[in-house]
Write a protein that holds these residues in place. Structure first.
Motif, PDB file in Angstrom:
ATOM      1  N   ARG A 197      -4.947  -1.264   3.573  1.00 16.80           N
ATOM      2  CA  ARG A 197      -5.493  -1.629   2.266  1.00 16.80           C
ATOM      3  C   ARG A 197      -6.821  -0.935   1.984  1.00 16.80           C
ATOM      4  O   ARG A 197      -7.071  -0.470   0.880  1.00 16.80           O
ATOM      5  CB  ARG A 197      -5.658  -3.159   2.187  1.00 16.80           C
TER       6      ARG A 197
ATOM      7  N   ARG B 233     -11.501  -4.135  -0.080  1.00 13.86           N
ATOM      8  CA  ARG B 233     -10.568  -5.098   0.502  1.00 13.86           C
ATOM      9  C   ARG B 233     -10.240  -6.168  -0.520  1.00 13.86           C
ATOM     10  O   ARG B 233     -10.929  -6.358  -1.493  1.00 13.86           O
ATOM     11  CB  ARG B 233     -11.152  -5.729   1.767  1.00 13.86           C
ATOM     12  N   MET B 234      -9.176  -6.888  -0.220  1.00 15.69           N
ATOM     13  CA  MET B 234      -8.769  -7.946  -1.138  1.00 15.69           C
ATOM     14  C   MET B 234      -9.721  -9.137  -1.107  1.00 15.69           C
ATOM     15  O   MET B 234      -9.670  -9.976  -2.006  1.00 15.69           O
ATOM     16  CB  MET B 234      -7.352  -8.404  -0.812  1.00 15.69           C
TER      17      MET B 234
ATOM     18  N   PRO C 188       0.832  -1.205   0.000  1.00 18.70           N
ATOM     19  CA  PRO C 188       0.000   0.000   0.000  1.00 18.70           C
ATOM     20  C   PRO C 188       0.872   1.263   0.000  1.00 18.70           C
ATOM     21  O   PRO C 188       2.064   1.217   0.288  1.00 18.70           O
ATOM     22  CB  PRO C 188      -0.791  -0.117   1.305  1.00 18.70           C
TER      23      PRO C 188
END
Lengths: 155, 729
Positions: B258, B653-654, B177
């Motif tokens: 993130r 978010r991932m 990030p």
């Protein structure tokens, strides 16, 4: 006081038991090779080995490693590097480098399991580690090459 | 280049930064230990559009333990310097997008900073946001490219084919990030961080802080991926960190988590592209009428140049006598869109490639035939009237993937395969071919005149000094190879210094596929001049020995050169005509898919990627660029979808903005084609962005064949495919 074996050395830390293992490693013990990419166990940049198993250190409270053996990227290879590290260098398995420590840690668990991992085994074994640079091809090449070299060493 | 001389260029030595990266020794911004550094956090708006009446600080919190920065604390201008200077560093009056920065809090530790953040609230008066670019009337930039007479071409055509194509946002999702540390110094400010363009940050900081150029130093830390996402946004974070550091009188580090990174930083521009194509029965295209609308988001950022590149690439890799491309970028109250690998071209190339498939279908030709008939080559002109004279690998890349993918047979086989009732899988194949202009658009390189230096150090070794950054792509290794090859010394004798604005010259930003080709050519010139000087000083010695002698007897030596645009490259900015780029790279893809007919999930079973890169200085790194870029393009095509609701990112978010894992990734078979570009170093052209341009179109084409629909909107998620399949029944 939480005690564990870190990269072959016994350590004890004065940390809250619910502190994340990644924070203890990075902030208390100064091992910044373990990276944080998402903070929720999705990217795998924080992968470490706990008793030989790959875990996301951003999800693990440090109290859970009390009495365990923990290995981070700093504990892999020595002055002459691990087979995997050499393979990543030779095969172009690292680009930006942010996923690399976690990727190598996860690959180490795979290789230490022995045998002759197939391409699909490696893809499965690294499915918890995200890379945004390489398209994975050269990472897979590197891990397969290291596995082959390991078998050669063993014979 | 003398044949047989090259030993370093064209080889794939271990990259310069590999050791530190595989051992975990590489220090990223969050890894640096800085004595006394505080933690910075950003207060952001939750609304997309509102008047900011006041920032409220809850008296229940002890504000003496932290430092708070608002617009009122800015000593210079409240602006993030860019093309239009319209974006404030901190909101002062009007909020224009969700997640817009309003204040910065610095605290001794994370916990205190987080606690403080929870005690800030914004007193606002809501305004009506504009959220959809297709309905926005606030154009921030427009272009028109005219060639021939498009109306006449359409009138004379046997057939007119129309199509509308839509693509969504894409998040760069670099694994590291964004983050910056600002360190106040007696005479100014030192800023270190994860960034692509140190001189952009430098300029932005002088404006915000009201400091002179030599009072601000910007140094890059190891950068964990960027893809355009760290081109302009680091200026914002650097400004915030520097303001907080100035007020706190101590270093302040801001590293986004993130979710903040996904919510706040720039993305790829969504776009809508309409095509009207006039074709003859024999397959020739005689008219292309294209309209492009891009969503700039709430501020101008780099949108005018993204739109420019998208506009120029909108006619694709095809020859057409009558072309009109009209484009505009509009503003919406969504987080500003900005640089992302490909920079506008992937959007318009997706559209033209899908349109070519539609043309093929209308004419009863195969996708390969229609491309073969219209593909651009030497002697043809582009939409801007640029005559292509050399280094045109369009046909080679197309034929390379056509042969390797057995496209003619395979496409026909899949096309004619009877649909079986009750089948659970459908297969399809798609093809794309495209071009990508390397270097800045139009007169960009001429205005910029990027500089590079090669220096002999006291130790007899060489150092390349450039502002170009290593962000994973391998610039540090490639530029060292170019210098070593030119000097005739081993690669180990040359390193590339980490960019620091107080040391390196401004080579221009690390963007636009320009580092190897443009900066590399300047590095080569500087190396040649340095070598000549050393040779003249010690004519009887070979260069390495001369360097050592010089270092001992006469000390260090440094040669600085700047880019000189070729005199025959001409561009008319007013008419938007001429040589849009010094040269183009060419790429082609073949993608095969299996679509699960029960879930409509797509699996890519095969992917071929051919790239004409002029000359691969480091073939392994070039393959890495092609494989990585192709995967980003595939994922944009079917996996990556940014969801906004009321202008706010919903999947930050991932776990809910998905990028491919190893299991989603097919083997990407890479074919490198080398059609040397005479002005590139050793023949090299830029490669960074090219692989992002075509795989999404080939994928959409493959899915279209599999399901018997036309996939014109990305990403092709199961939900979208379900709508298409239902609509076609």
């Amino acid at each position: 006081m939480i005690s564990f074996v870190l990269n072959g050395q016994p350590v004890s830390v004065q940390a809250g038991g619910l502190s994340r293992l990644i924070d203890v490693l990075r902030h208390e013990l100064g091992l910044t090779g373990t990276k944080e990419g998402c903070g929720e166990g999705e990217c795998g940049a924080c992968s470490v080995l706990v008793d030989g198993q790959v875990v996301n250190s951003c999800l693990l409270p440090v109290c859970q490693v009390d009495g365990s053996t923990v290995q981070t990227i700093e504990g892999i290879g020595g002055d002459d590097l691990d087979l995997l590290q050499r393979a990543f260098m030779e095969h172009g398995g690292t680009q930006c480098g942010m996923c690399t420590p976690g990727m190598i840690v996860a690959a180490k668990a795979l290789i230490d399991a022995g045998g002759a991992p197939s391409l699909d085994d490696v893809r499965e074994g690294l499915a918890g580690n995200l890379c945004r640079c390489t398209g994975y091809a050269k990472i897979l090449d590197a891990v397969l090459a290291a596995a082959a070299a390991r078998r050669e060493e063993a014979t | 280049m003398v044949p047989g001389r090259s030993r370093i260029v064209g080889d794939s030595p271990v990259r310069k930064d590999a050791f530190e990266k595989v051992t975990g020794k590489a220090r990223f911004v969050d890894d640096l230990s800085v004595e006394g550094a505080w933690v910075g956090r950003t207060v952001r708006s939750s609304e997309a559009h509102a008047r900011l009446r006041a920032i409220r600080f809850d008296p229940a919190f002890d504000w003496s333990t932290v430092v708070v920065v608002t617009a009122a604390d800015i000593p210079g201008e409240n602006v993030i310097a860019a093309i239009a200077d319209d974006q404030p560093c901190l909101v002062d009056g009007v909020i224009r997008h969700a997640a817009e920065p309003v204040a910065v809090i610095a605290a001794p530790d994370d916990r205190t900073a987080g606690e403080a953040l929870r005690h800030v609230s914004l007193d606002t008066e809501s305004l009506t946001p504009v959220l959809d670019h297709e309905s926005s009337d606030q154009a921030l930039k427009s272009y028109e490219i005219l060639k021939g007479d498009v109306e006449r071409g359409l009138a004379e055509a046997d057939l007119i084919v129309e199509g509308t194509y839509r693509v969504g946002h894409q998040e760069q999702m670099y694994i590291e990030p964004q983050g910056i540390i600002a360190i106040p110094r007696q005479d100014g400010m030192l800023v270190q961080g994860s960034l692509q363009c140190p001189f952009y940050v430098h300029k932005a900081l002088t404006r915000v802080l009201g400091l002179a150029g030599d009072e601000v130093v910007v140094a890059q830390t190891v950068t964990g991926g960027a893809f355009g996402g760290k081109e302009e946004y680091p200026s914002m974070i650097a400004a915030h960190a520097a303001l907080a550091a100035r007020k706190a009188g101590r270093p302040v580090r801001i590293v986004y988590d993130r979710r903040e990174d996904v919510r706040a930083t720039t993305k790829r521009h969504p776009a809508t592209v309409r095509h009207r194509t006039g074709v003859m029965r024999d397959g020739r295209i005689v008219a292309m009428d294209v309209e492009v609308v891009m969503d700039g988001g709430a501020y101008v950022t780099l949108t005018p140049v993204v739109l420019s590149r998208g506009t120029i690439h909108a006619a694709g890799a095809y020859r057409c006598a009558n072309t009109r491309i009209r484009s505009r970028a509009v503003m919406t109250n969504t987080p500003p869109n900005g640089a992302f690998r490909g920079f506008g071209a992937p959007q318009t190339l997706f559209a033209v490639e899908r349109q070519m498939d539609r043309v093929a279908r209308a004419l009863g030709l195969s996708p390969l035939e229609v491309r073969r008939k219209n593909l651009i080559g030497v002697g043809d002109t582009t939409a801007t009237g640029q005559l292509l004279t050399d280094s045109v690998g369009a046909r080679e890349v197309l034929e390379a993937v056509a042969t390797a993918g057995n496209v003619e047979l395979r496409h026909a086989e899949l096309e004619n395969k009877p649909r079986v009732d009750g089948a659970h899988l459908a297969r399809g194949l798609g093809l794309s071919v495209y071009l990508h202009g390397a270097g800045f658009t139009g007169s960009g390189e001429a205005h910029l005149r990027g500089k590079a230096a090669v220096a002999l150090g006291r130790d007899g070794r060489f150092e390349v000094q450039v502002g170009s950054t290593e962000m994973g792509q391998g610039a540090r290794t490639v530029l060292a190879q170019i210098a070593a090859e030119e000097l005739g010394v081993p690669l180990d004798d040359v390193d590339v210094v980490t960019p620091d604005t107080s040391i390196v010259p401004d080579s221009g930003p690390t963007v636009a596929s320009r580092t190897t080709m443009i900066v590399g050519s300047v590095v080569r010139e500087a190396a040649a001049a340095l070598g000549a000087e050393l040779g003249a000083a010690y004519p009887s010695l070979e260069l390495r020995a001369a360097a050592r002698e010089h270092a001992i007897e006469r000390g260090p030596l440094r040669v600085l050169r700047e880019y000189r645009p070729p005199p025959d490259v001409r561009w008319d900015d007013a008419a938007y005509r001429g040589d849009a780029y010094p040269v183009y790279g060419y790429g082609a893809n073949v993608v095969e898919v299996e679509v699960d007919l029960d879930t409509l999930q797509v699996e890519v079973t095969r992917c071929l990627a051919a790239a004409d890169v002029g000359k691969a200085i480091h073939p392994q790194l070039v393959e890495g660029q092609v494989q990585g870029g192709t995967l980003q393009a595939l994922a944009w095509g079917y996996l990556e979808e940014l969801v906004l609701k009321d202008g706010r990112v919903q999947n930050d978010r991932m776990t809910n903005y998905l990028i491919p894992t190893t299991l989603d990734t097919p083997p990407i078979e890479t074919i490198l084609v080398e059609r040397p570009y005479v002005r590139g170093p050793f023949g090299a052209k830029g490669v960074g962005e090219l692989p992002m341009d075509g795989a999404a179109a080939a994928l959409a084409s493959a899915i279209s064949q599999a399901l018997g629909v036309e996939v014109d909107t990305l990403p092709a998620t199961p939900e979208r495919l379900l709508d298409l399949v239902r609509g076609s029944r």
